[in-house]
Write a protein that holds these residues in place. Structure first.
Motif, PDB file in Angstrom:
ATOM      1  N   ILE A  34     -65.501  66.593 -30.010  1.00 62.09           N
ATOM      2  CA  ILE A  34     -65.210  66.295 -31.415  1.00 62.09           C
ATOM      3  C   ILE A  34     -66.506  66.095 -32.182  1.00 62.09           C
ATOM      4  O   ILE A  34     -66.662  66.565 -33.319  1.00 62.09           O
ATOM      5  N   ASP A  35     -67.429  65.425 -31.551  1.00 65.95           N
ATOM      6  CA  ASP A  35     -68.745  65.231 -32.157  1.00 65.95           C
ATOM      7  C   ASP A  35     -69.417  66.558 -32.447  1.00 65.95           C
ATOM      8  O   ASP A  35     -69.949  66.776 -33.540  1.00 65.95           O
ATOM      9  N   LEU A  78     -67.738  68.295 -35.364  1.00 62.39           N
ATOM     10  CA  LEU A  78     -68.052  67.680 -36.651  1.00 62.39           C
ATOM     11  C   LEU A  78     -69.493  67.967 -37.063  1.00 62.39           C
ATOM     12  O   LEU A  78     -69.771  68.188 -38.247  1.00 62.39           O
ATOM     13  N   VAL A 130     -56.082  63.945 -34.599  1.00 62.96           N
ATOM     14  CA  VAL A 130     -57.502  64.320 -34.636  1.00 62.96           C
ATOM     15  C   VAL A 130     -57.683  65.540 -35.542  1.00 62.96           C
ATOM     16  O   VAL A 130     -58.598  65.596 -36.373  1.00 62.96           O
ATOM     17  N   ILE A 171     -59.880  65.528 -39.072  1.00 67.83           N
ATOM     18  CA  ILE A 171     -61.008  66.432 -39.288  1.00 67.83           C
ATOM     19  C   ILE A 171     -60.749  67.334 -40.493  1.00 67.83           C
ATOM     20  O   ILE A 171     -61.630  67.520 -41.346  1.00 67.83           O
ATOM     21  N   GLU A 172     -59.554  67.889 -40.587  1.00 67.32           N
ATOM     22  CA  GLU A 172     -59.251  68.772 -41.714  1.00 67.32           C
ATOM     23  C   GLU A 172     -59.282  68.012 -43.039  1.00 67.32           C
ATOM     24  O   GLU A 172     -59.779  68.515 -44.038  1.00 67.32           O
ATOM     25  N   LEU A 231     -62.773  67.423 -44.041  1.00 65.94           N
ATOM     26  CA  LEU A 231     -63.394  68.647 -44.539  1.00 65.94           C
ATOM     27  C   LEU A 231     -63.032  68.879 -46.001  1.00 65.94           C
ATOM     28  O   LEU A 231     -63.882  69.253 -46.830  1.00 65.94           O
ATOM     29  N   LEU A 282     -67.186  63.462 -43.201  1.00 65.55           N
ATOM     30  CA  LEU A 282     -67.271  63.928 -41.816  1.00 65.55           C
ATOM     31  C   LEU A 282     -67.892  62.853 -40.929  1.00 65.55           C
ATOM     32  O   LEU A 282     -67.465  62.663 -39.778  1.00 65.55           O
ATOM     33  N   ALA A 329     -65.317  60.267 -40.333  1.00 70.62           N
ATOM     34  CA  ALA A 329     -64.353  60.753 -39.343  1.00 70.62           C
ATOM     35  C   ALA A 329     -64.921  60.589 -37.935  1.00 70.62           C
ATOM     36  O   ALA A 329     -64.204  60.178 -37.006  1.00 70.62           O
ATOM     37  N   ARG A 330     -66.191  60.898 -37.789  1.00 65.32           N
ATOM     38  CA  ARG A 330     -66.819  60.756 -36.470  1.00 65.32           C
ATOM     39  C   ARG A 330     -66.739  59.314 -35.984  1.00 65.32           C
ATOM     40  O   ARG A 330     -66.301  59.046 -34.856  1.00 65.32           O
ATOM     41  N   SER A 386     -58.596  60.768 -45.297  1.00 65.00           N
ATOM     42  CA  SER A 386     -58.704  62.047 -44.582  1.00 65.00           C
ATOM     43  C   SER A 386     -57.514  62.283 -43.680  1.00 65.00           C
ATOM     44  O   SER A 386     -56.913  63.361 -43.667  1.00 65.00           O
TER      45      SER A 386
END
Lengths: 195, 195
Positions: A81-82, A85, A152, A156-157, A160, A172, A175-176, B154
């Motif tokens: 995931i990292d 991103l 997840v 992420i979407e 974005l 982003l 999110a991380r 998000s």
DNA sequence: CCTCCAGTAGATCGATCGGTCTATGTGGAA
DNA sequence: TTCCACATAGACCGATCGATCTACTGGAGG
């Protein structure tokens, strides 16, 4: 380098849809960008623009799924995931926040473009499956893994979309951090505490 | 019931953009839906469609912010998020998954519509601020609250996009469960364990 | 050789786009 | 009553949309 008309059209469609969305991407732009004859669209996509968009969405979904699956099989889920991103962050900055996710664009393309919407749904489901498999591999129960994987993707979407609107990579990064916190709750303490 | 042309135009713009996106919403549709004269657009929005879209995005952002703030001040943050997700779920089902978030639509409207993109960014920032204030009220450090608030937005927006694509409320339910888990990690055990 | 056909280039179609225009109606302030 | 700003209805503009069409090119297979 062979790159026939069909492949060029799909690639250009992905690129332009990421930047402008489905409806704002005209066939004229598409033909100019892909350096392709107009008739070639209907040669390879009898349904015209709708067919092309649907196929481009499928292709984009497969590409992303391959990327995610590749990173996942050589590291912990959080590291994957990292990596994802980080790649999105770099892409946004390199393009001055001009590009988004082609699958999201297809998903929001409206009620008339059913094929594109279904292609987007298929892509989302694929990513969810890939992520869920990684989570179950880490010991999570099936139901938990599936739910977490879906979220997840959502996080992420959504990040974005926000990042593009704000012209900032902050969403982003948020999110991380938050996904890391969430996964830590499920999987316990695992690496990924770099800078 | 007064509802002048300007108000009708903004309301119709929000409705149609939620369903179709910015570029797919034509002025003809807009005028028919709002039962308004064509010239009234340029009377109230000198910049034409772009102005109208930007104002509609701002209005939609304010409406949602008011809703969220209202639910937040009479309950715990998680309960407010629950209420929001429940409302979104019902809206999606009632409209056969035809409507999305107007702010997201504006955010993805392309490079030429700068005003709309900025209006979307402003709306996102507003929601984040409102949520972050609630989190700090619960004792979270400022930086943590802001990051968490941004990610909550998000996650919800991403779930909404996925839900539309899949024609399923599952992504919203996943978001509920996972956001609850995340918030529990920050705020400790608090209610909201109903069905 | 000739045939065949995907690919190219570009004219052209009807429909629709956002935007401007005129004409008419209407309701409140001077 | 007169006046004027606003609202309405709808014709009209050039531009562009997706789609279809013809004409031409070049290379592979008989």
């Amino acid at each position: 380098m062979t790159a026939g008309p069909r492949e060029r059209l799909v690639d250009s469609a992905i690129t332009l849809i990421r930047e402008r969305g489905v409806h704002a991407t005209g066939l004229t732009d598409l033909l100019e960008h892909s350096r392709t004859a107009r008739a070639s669209i209907y040669q390879h996509f009898p349904g015209g623009k709708a067919d092309l968009i649907a196929e481009a969405t499928h292709a984009a979904g497969r590409q992303m799924d391959t990327f995610v699956a590749g990173v996942l099989e050589s590291g912990a889920p959080l590291d994957a995931i990292d990596a994802l991103l980080r790649w999105l962050r770099r892409t946004l900055r390199d393009t001055d926040f001009a590009v988004g996710c082609p699958v999201v664009a297809a998903a929001l393309s409206g009620a008339d473009t059913t094929a594109a919407r279904e292609a987007a749904a298929s892509a989302f489901r694929g990513w969810q499956r890939t992520l869920a498999a990684a989570f179950t591999r880490e010991g999570l129960p099936e139901a938990t893994a599936v739910s977490l994987a879906g979220f997840v993707v959502s996080g992420i979407e959504g990040a974005l979309v926000q990042a593009r609107a704000m012209r900032s990579v902050q969403p982003l990064d948020d999110a991380r951090v938050q996904l890391a916190a969430l996964l830590r709750g499920y999987l316990g303490e695992t690496g990924s505490d770099d800078q």
